[in-house]
Scaffold this motif. Structure first.
Motif, PDB file in Angstrom:
ATOM      1  N   ARG A  45       2.776  18.323   0.911  1.00 16.38           N
ATOM      2  CA  ARG A  45       1.392  17.929   1.151  1.00 16.38           C
ATOM      3  C   ARG A  45       0.577  17.795  -0.127  1.00 16.38           C
ATOM      4  NH1 ARG A  45       0.392  18.209   6.780  1.00 16.38           N
ATOM      5  NH2 ARG A  45       1.872  19.691   7.640  1.00 16.38           N
ATOM      6  N   ASP A  46       1.018  18.454  -1.197  1.00 20.00           N
ATOM      7  CA  ASP A  46       0.244  18.400  -2.437  1.00 20.00           C
ATOM      8  C   ASP A  46       0.604  17.214  -3.301  1.00 20.00           C
ATOM      9  OD1 ASP A  46       0.889  21.919  -2.550  1.00 20.00           O
ATOM     10  OD2 ASP A  46      -0.839  20.856  -1.689  1.00 20.00           O
ATOM     11  N   THR A  47       1.615  16.480  -2.881  1.00 17.81           N
ATOM     12  CA  THR A  47       2.057  15.351  -3.705  1.00 17.81           C
ATOM     13  C   THR A  47       2.171  14.109  -2.843  1.00 17.81           C
ATOM     14  OG1 THR A  47       4.354  15.918  -3.300  1.00 17.81           O
ATOM     15  CG2 THR A  47       3.358  16.804  -5.305  1.00 17.81           C
ATOM     16  N   ALA A  48       2.396  12.987  -3.495  1.00 17.07           N
ATOM     17  CA  ALA A  48       2.539  11.743  -2.755  1.00 17.07           C
ATOM     18  C   ALA A  48       4.005  11.367  -2.582  1.00 17.07           C
ATOM     19  CB  ALA A  48       1.806  10.610  -3.469  1.00 17.07           C
ATOM     20  N   VAL A  49       4.799  11.660  -3.610  1.00 19.29           N
ATOM     21  CA  VAL A  49       6.199  11.243  -3.598  1.00 19.29           C
ATOM     22  C   VAL A  49       7.067  12.407  -4.044  1.00 19.29           C
ATOM     23  CG1 VAL A  49       7.903   9.679  -4.603  1.00 19.29           C
ATOM     24  CG2 VAL A  49       5.612   8.842  -4.106  1.00 19.29           C
ATOM     25  N   THR A  50       8.192  12.593  -3.358  1.00 17.19           N
ATOM     26  CA  THR A  50       9.193  13.563  -3.782  1.00 17.19           C
ATOM     27  C   THR A  50      10.453  12.805  -4.164  1.00 17.19           C
ATOM     28  OG1 THR A  50       8.371  15.264  -2.282  1.00 17.19           O
ATOM     29  CG2 THR A  50      10.610  15.527  -3.095  1.00 17.19           C
ATOM     30  N   ILE A  51      11.025  13.159  -5.302  1.00 18.52           N
ATOM     31  CA  ILE A  51      12.255  12.503  -5.734  1.00 18.52           C
ATOM     32  C   ILE A  51      13.365  13.533  -5.825  1.00 18.52           C
ATOM     33  CG2 ILE A  51      13.373  11.335  -7.654  1.00 18.52           C
ATOM     34  CD1 ILE A  51      10.845   9.924  -8.221  1.00 18.52           C
ATOM     35  N   LEU A  52      14.514  13.212  -5.222  1.00 18.00           N
ATOM     36  CA  LEU A  52      15.718  14.010  -5.427  1.00 18.00           C
ATOM     37  C   LEU A  52      16.677  13.122  -6.205  1.00 18.00           C
ATOM     38  CD1 LEU A  52      14.679  15.552  -2.754  1.00 18.00           C
ATOM     39  CD2 LEU A  52      17.056  16.158  -2.500  1.00 18.00           C
ATOM     40  N   SER A  53      16.871  13.453  -7.459  1.00 16.61           N
ATOM     41  CA  SER A  53      17.686  12.583  -8.294  1.00 16.61           C
ATOM     42  C   SER A  53      18.793  13.393  -8.940  1.00 16.61           C
ATOM     43  CB  SER A  53      16.796  11.945  -9.362  1.00 16.61           C
ATOM     44  OG  SER A  53      17.565  11.114 -10.187  1.00 16.61           O
ATOM     45  N   LEU A 154       1.421  -1.905   6.948  1.00 19.52           N
ATOM     46  CA  LEU A 154       1.945  -0.558   7.177  1.00 19.52           C
ATOM     47  C   LEU A 154       0.986   0.486   6.606  1.00 19.52           C
ATOM     48  CD1 LEU A 154       4.139   1.349   8.128  1.00 19.52           C
ATOM     49  CD2 LEU A 154       5.332   0.995   5.966  1.00 19.52           C
ATOM     50  N   ALA A 155       0.498   0.234   5.399  1.00 23.68           N
ATOM     51  CA  ALA A 155      -0.411   1.195   4.774  1.00 23.68           C
ATOM     52  C   ALA A 155      -1.659   1.380   5.642  1.00 23.68           C
ATOM     53  CB  ALA A 155      -0.784   0.731   3.370  1.00 23.68           C
ATOM     54  N   ASN A 156      -2.205   0.254   6.116  1.00 20.71           N
ATOM     55  CA  ASN A 156      -3.403   0.368   6.952  1.00 20.71           C
ATOM     56  C   ASN A 156      -3.121   1.098   8.251  1.00 20.71           C
ATOM     57  OD1 ASN A 156      -4.996  -0.973   5.144  1.00 20.71           O
ATOM     58  ND2 ASN A 156      -4.521  -2.984   5.994  1.00 20.71           N
ATOM     59  N   ALA A 157      -1.962   0.771   8.853  1.00 19.51           N
ATOM     60  CA  ALA A 157      -1.624   1.409  10.126  1.00 19.51           C
ATOM     61  C   ALA A 157      -1.468   2.915   9.938  1.00 19.51           C
ATOM     62  CB  ALA A 157      -0.346   0.805  10.686  1.00 19.51           C
ATOM     63  N   MET A 158      -0.828   3.321   8.822  1.00 17.49           N
ATOM     64  CA  MET A 158      -0.638   4.752   8.580  1.00 17.49           C
ATOM     65  C   MET A 158      -1.975   5.446   8.398  1.00 17.49           C
ATOM     66  SD  MET A 158       2.380   5.580   8.927  1.00 17.49           S
ATOM     67  CE  MET A 158       1.984   7.264   8.517  1.00 17.49           C
ATOM     68  N   ALA A 159      -2.901   4.758   7.751  1.00 20.37           N
ATOM     69  CA  ALA A 159      -4.202   5.381   7.511  1.00 20.37           C
ATOM     70  C   ALA A 159      -4.897   5.702   8.837  1.00 20.37           C
ATOM     71  CB  ALA A 159      -5.071   4.454   6.663  1.00 20.37           C
ATOM     72  N   ASP A 189       1.325   2.753  -4.288  1.00 25.26           N
ATOM     73  CA  ASP A 189      -0.019   2.560  -4.830  1.00 25.26           C
ATOM     74  C   ASP A 189      -1.085   2.673  -3.750  1.00 25.26           C
ATOM     75  OD1 ASP A 189       0.556   0.108  -7.474  1.00 25.26           O
ATOM     76  OD2 ASP A 189       0.447   2.305  -7.470  1.00 25.26           O
ATOM     77  N   HIS A 190      -0.814   2.108  -2.582  1.00 31.31           N
ATOM     78  CA  HIS A 190      -1.763   2.171  -1.479  1.00 31.31           C
ATOM     79  C   HIS A 190      -2.067   3.611  -1.091  1.00 31.31           C
ATOM     80  CE1 HIS A 190      -1.194  -2.158  -0.246  1.00 31.31           C
ATOM     81  NE2 HIS A 190      -2.442  -1.969   0.071  1.00 31.31           N
ATOM     82  N   ARG A 191      -1.047   4.419  -1.226  1.00 30.67           N
ATOM     83  CA  ARG A 191      -1.107   5.831  -0.891  1.00 30.67           C
ATOM     84  C   ARG A 191      -1.833   6.149   0.426  1.00 30.67           C
ATOM     85  NH1 ARG A 191      -3.279   9.078  -4.713  1.00 30.67           N
ATOM     86  NH2 ARG A 191      -3.173   7.446  -6.305  1.00 30.67           N
ATOM     87  N   PRO A 192      -1.336   5.637   1.544  1.00 33.60           N
ATOM     88  CA  PRO A 192      -1.949   6.008   2.822  1.00 33.60           C
ATOM     89  C   PRO A 192      -1.815   7.508   3.027  1.00 33.60           C
ATOM     90  CG  PRO A 192       0.151   4.887   3.155  1.00 33.60           C
ATOM     91  CD  PRO A 192      -0.128   4.822   1.697  1.00 33.60           C
ATOM     92  N   PRO A 193      -2.883   8.141   3.451  1.00 33.46           N
ATOM     93  CA  PRO A 193      -2.916   9.603   3.484  1.00 33.46           C
ATOM     94  C   PRO A 193      -1.842  10.244   4.346  1.00 33.46           C
ATOM     95  CG  PRO A 193      -4.863   8.641   4.525  1.00 33.46           C
ATOM     96  CD  PRO A 193      -4.159   7.540   3.851  1.00 33.46           C
ATOM     97  N   GLY A 194      -1.454   9.622   5.432  1.00 37.39           N
ATOM     98  CA  GLY A 194      -0.514  10.293   6.318  1.00 37.39           C
ATOM     99  C   GLY A 194       0.947  10.050   5.975  1.00 37.39           C
TER     100      GLY A 194
END
Lengths: 813, 77
Positions: A45-53, A154-159, A189-194
């Protein structure tokens, strides 16, 4: 009699999705729990993206499965009595907004196509959040898919959604398309909150993540994070692998594998077979000069019993395996040969269970453990071993057996034919692939699997298709149904040329060119050509029933309809529907009954129209339900039952959109909803529907539908007295002073009304006169044909009325 | 012989052609130098092999020919 332009069915469905890619692998028992790492993932919840690399074998997918399982068991609310009345709604709301849904997508190299990738992403998102709008994928249906539009939608719908979705993209390293990377970067970049994105793969995803990282919105777990700690190594060895080692041996193993889980597992397997002197073994391991995986895997394989070894190698080529498939693929090994008795005697199910129990890199794919696969690294090693030990001919033979099994299984599930064809290609057995598709092509088409057929046939080399006129022409057929006229024409020509050179043993093939040409002619509204080809095809078709018979009858029906010969049209379409029903041709049944309903509507025989539509389906959310309900909506509209019409139209539209295709039918629904809105006294809503429809038609370059929408706008304008707008439209449509062409009847009537409103009586009357003349001629033809029917009196009456009207018009001019 | 899965290391990657400054955000932690011979050098500390392959994947997807990949040293300067 208004002759509506019928909506031909250019099926434009997206390719079907493989369900297995959308299902998160189940968590497995007996593995080392990694609560620390799961907790880190839980901080999403504190981040936007998680990467497992991390490279293969570090347990990325396993960790994600563990996280999802933990989240699901934590999310179940503790219910110990009735919910408190006060604040119950807030509580429910909080639950909903805290509700965490996982959308899973396992990627592979074929998903590097942006349209396919986003289709899968939307499907995964819908599984997690079914309330997402059904037409999010609309921009993907176009011949030139518009990815930016999908991402924005998609971004708008998620918002707008209360719930949160974690979208997991596993094996992102298989994606190599720059446009795709860019589109995903745009979503980020759009970073929809949900929406939280998890990207797991063997390499850092090639995305511009610097900004996110700078703002602390990126969380990364790397190989160093995923390595087993000393405690985890100990737990793994004793708990999971059942190995009791001295502390020294354990430490040596740790140093050797450096906490790499896959290496540890392999080493443990190897050690299990060397119980004598564990410590010496580990030291010996460390002295080995070759790469760990290479050495250990080979060792582990070679140390299995001959039966297990043979099983492992025979099944190495399978992306996934179930007992029946394995039994079939290992059939050779189950027979005694010159070299000795049968190598494999136990049922495959038993062997798979044993492999799983012994942690031999077999991973279940579903909760019921029906399907399994080998872990990538081990599978790679198996395949290398197979090649080395048995050679390329054995490999090709195994692929062919797998292809045959999947092909046979595809009668239950058409998607399996795709796997059959992948194996055929992998075995370079393209001829086999073609021979697998041909006998099933007609049935697949009848079940509506047009998109799949296109994908499968276009994967075959052109030479293979050209050598099979029967298949080339079916390729032309499905291309045509998908609106790819140019390519369809090309493959039809290739097929015909092939036939001319060498007639096909199957007599049905000779009829195909005309059958296809008949249908092609209907989209040009060329009734003469349609009937010509339909008659020739019918003469060449063998008497036993096939899906092509109803195809020909549908074409005939459409030709008669264009000519205004309603009775002949209805007869042909009814015949088509009966044939389709008898041969299990669901698709043909839908098309013929749909058109039959349109003809009945033209005859104002609404009950019969409704009956035809109800023969399409029992209703529901499929393409069949979509056609049925849209058609019934129109009937309700004609009967002035506006609430029922609206409900049916909305239902039909949703069903159609859910199929991911059928744009022309969708536009039909939009026009109907526009008319309904006006009839309900909401002209603004009507224009909204038309605008939406116009946008779709423009994106997909559907010129005929754009004309229909323009005419509808003009007819609204006439009713509103906005005659300037009508003039503009008439100019643009090339109708002013044009010849009266009865195929543009709707346009012409609108124009006539407008001209009349403007006081341009002569122009109005000219149009009216032209249309009446045509109606008279058609009715006269009916009378001649109907010489002996009881209808004759009624027809004669109507003819008299028409002639009187026509005389009036002529004298007024 | 020790089987090492390499940790942090300094790598130099050379590609054919000049990479514009707009791509800097896609190659984090690498310094991009456009050389007069028409090539571009990307150099910097790479966290591990997965990070290195991420950079190589970007270069692959940009369709810029890969000339050399050189491991310079472990740890920083």
């Amino acid at each position: 009699m208004t002759m509506e332009r019928l909506a031909p069915t250019a099926a434009n469905s997206v390719t079907p999705l493989i369900a297995a890619k959308l299902i998160a692998p189940p968590a497995r028992a007996g593995l080392v729990a990694r609560p620390g790492l799961v907790a880190r993932l839980g901080g999403w919840r504190d981040t936007a993206v998680t990467i497992l690399s991390a490279p293969a074998g570090f347990g990325k997918t396993t960790l994600l499965s563990e996280w999802i399982a933990a989240a699901h068991s934590a999310g179940r609310p503790a219910q110990s009595g009735p919910a408190p009345t006060q604040g119950a709604e807030e509580a429910a709301g909080a639950l909903a907004s805290n509700a965490l849904h996982f959308a899973w997508l396992s990627l592979d190299a074929e998903d590097s196509d942006p349209a396919r990738f986003w289709s899968y992403v939307l499907a995964a998102m819908r599984r997690a959040a079914p309330e997402l709008p059904a037409d999010l994928g609309a921009p993907l249906w176009a011949p030139q898919p518009q990815i930016d539009a999908v991402v924005a939608a998609l971004a708008n719908a998620m918002a707008a959604l209360p719930a949160a979705v974690v979208l997991v993209l596993d094996d992102y390293h298989t994606i190599s398309n720059l446009e795709l990377h860019r589109s995903l970067a745009a979503l980020i970049d759009h970073r929809p909150p949900g929406l939280h994105l998890v990207l797991a793969g063997r390499a850092d995803p090639p995305l511009p993540l610097a900004r996110l990282r700078a703002r602390g919105l990126l969380q990364t777990l790397r190989a160093d994070d995923l390595r087993f700690s000393a405690d985890e190594t100990a737990a793994f060895l004793s708990q999971t692998m059942g190995l009791e080692l001295s502390a020294a041996a354990r430490e040596a193993l740790e140093r050797y594998t450096e906490g790499w889980p896959a290496g540890l597992q392999l080493a443990a397997l190897w050690l299990r077979d060397h119980p004598e002197a564990a410590e010496q073994s580990v030291t010996a391991l460390a002295d080995e000069d070759r790469y760990l995986i290479e050495f250990l895997a080979e060792e582990v394989i070679l140390r299995q019993s001959p039966e297990v070894q043979r099983f492992l190698l025979d099944t190495a080529l399978l992306d996934r395996m179930c007992p029946e498939l394995c039994d079939y693929v290992t059939a050779d090994a189950r027979r005694p040969s010159d070299e000795g008795p049968a190598l494999i005697t136990r049922p495959s199910g038993e062997i798979i269970e044993e492999l799983e129990r012994r942690n031999l890199f077999v991973v279940p794919l579903d909760v019921r453990h029906e399907w399994h696969r080998y872990h990538n690294l081990f599978g790679d090693a198996l395949r290398r071993q197979l090649g080395r030990q048995r050679g390329p001919h054995a490999v090709a033979r195994l692929h062919r057996r797998a292809a045959a099994w999947f092909a046979a299984a595809s009668t239950e599930d058409a998607a399996l034919l795709g796997e059959a064809l992948r194996h055929a290609s992998a075995g370079k057995a393209y001829d086999l692939g073609a021979d697998l598709i041909l006998p099933r092509a007609d049935q697949l088409g009848a079940q509506g699997h047009i998109g799949e057929l296109i994908v499968w046939l276009s994967a075959l080399p052109e030479a293979v298709l050209s050598a099979r006129p029967a298949l080339a022409m079916r390729y032309a057929w499905v291309l045509f149904l998908h609106g790819r006229q140019g390519e369809a024409a090309r493959w039809l020509a290739i097929g015909e040329a092939g036939l001319a050179e060498r007639p096909d043993p199957d007599p049905l093939t000779a009829a195909l060119p005309d059958a296809i040409k008949a249908t092609m002619a209907t989209t040009r509204h060329d009734d003469a050509a349609t009937l010509f080809h339909a008659d020739r095809a019918a003469a060449l078709l063998p008497p036993d029933e096939s899906v092509w018979q109803s195809t020909i009858e549908i074409a005939r029906g459409l030709a008669h309809h264009v000519r205004g010969e309603a009775r002949e049209a209805a007869t042909a379409l009814q015949r088509a529907a009966d044939l389709a029903a008898r041969t299990g041709n669901d698709y043909g049944n839908m098309i013929s009954n749909w058109y039959l309903a349109q003809v009945r509507l033209g005859q104002a025989r609404l009950d019969e129209a409704a009956r035809a539509l109800r023969r399409i389906a029992d209703g529901g959310n499929s393409i069949y339900g979509g056609y049925r309900d849209t058609g019934l909506a129109r009937i309700a509209y004609d009967r002035d039952d506006l609430p029922a019409a609206r409900a049916l139209a909305m239902g039909g539209l949703q069903a159609l959109e859910a199929t991911g295709g059928q744009p022309r039918m969708i536009l039909y629904a939009h026009c109907l909803l526009a008319r309904l809105a006006r009839a309900s006294g909401d002209p603004a809503a009507a224009l909204t529907w038309l605008d939406a429809g116009e946008a779709i038609a423009q994106r997909l370059d559907l010129s005929e539908d754009l004309e229909i929408i323009a005419e509808l706008r003009a007819s609204f304008a006439v009713a509103d007295g906005d005659l300037d707008e009508v003039d503009e439209w008439a100019e643009a449509a090339g109708l002013v002073d044009a010849e009266v062409d009865v195929r543009r009847e709707a346009d012409l009537l609108t124009l006539a009304r407008a001209q009349a409103s403007r006081g341009r009586a002569d122009k109005a009357l000219r149009i009216a006169g032209g249309l009446l003349a045509h109606a008279e001629a058609a009715l006269k033809r009916q009378c001649d044909v109907d010489r002996h029917s009881g209808n004759r009196a009624a027809l004669a009456d109507r003819l008299e009325q028409l002639e009187a009207a026509h005389k009036k018009v002529r004298s007024a001019l | 012989m020790e089987h090492k899965i390499a940790g942090e290391a300094f790598y130099e990657i050379r590609i054919e052609g000049h990479l514009g400054p707009e791509w800097a955000g896609w190659f984090e932690e690498l310094t991009i130098t456009r050389a007069p011979d028409g090539t571009t050098l990307l150099a910097g500390m790479v966290a591990d092999q997965a990070a290195l392959h991420g950079h190589l994947a970007r270069i692959r997807d940009l369709a810029m020919p890969l000339l050399t990949v050189a491991y310079q040293r472990a740890r920083g300067p």
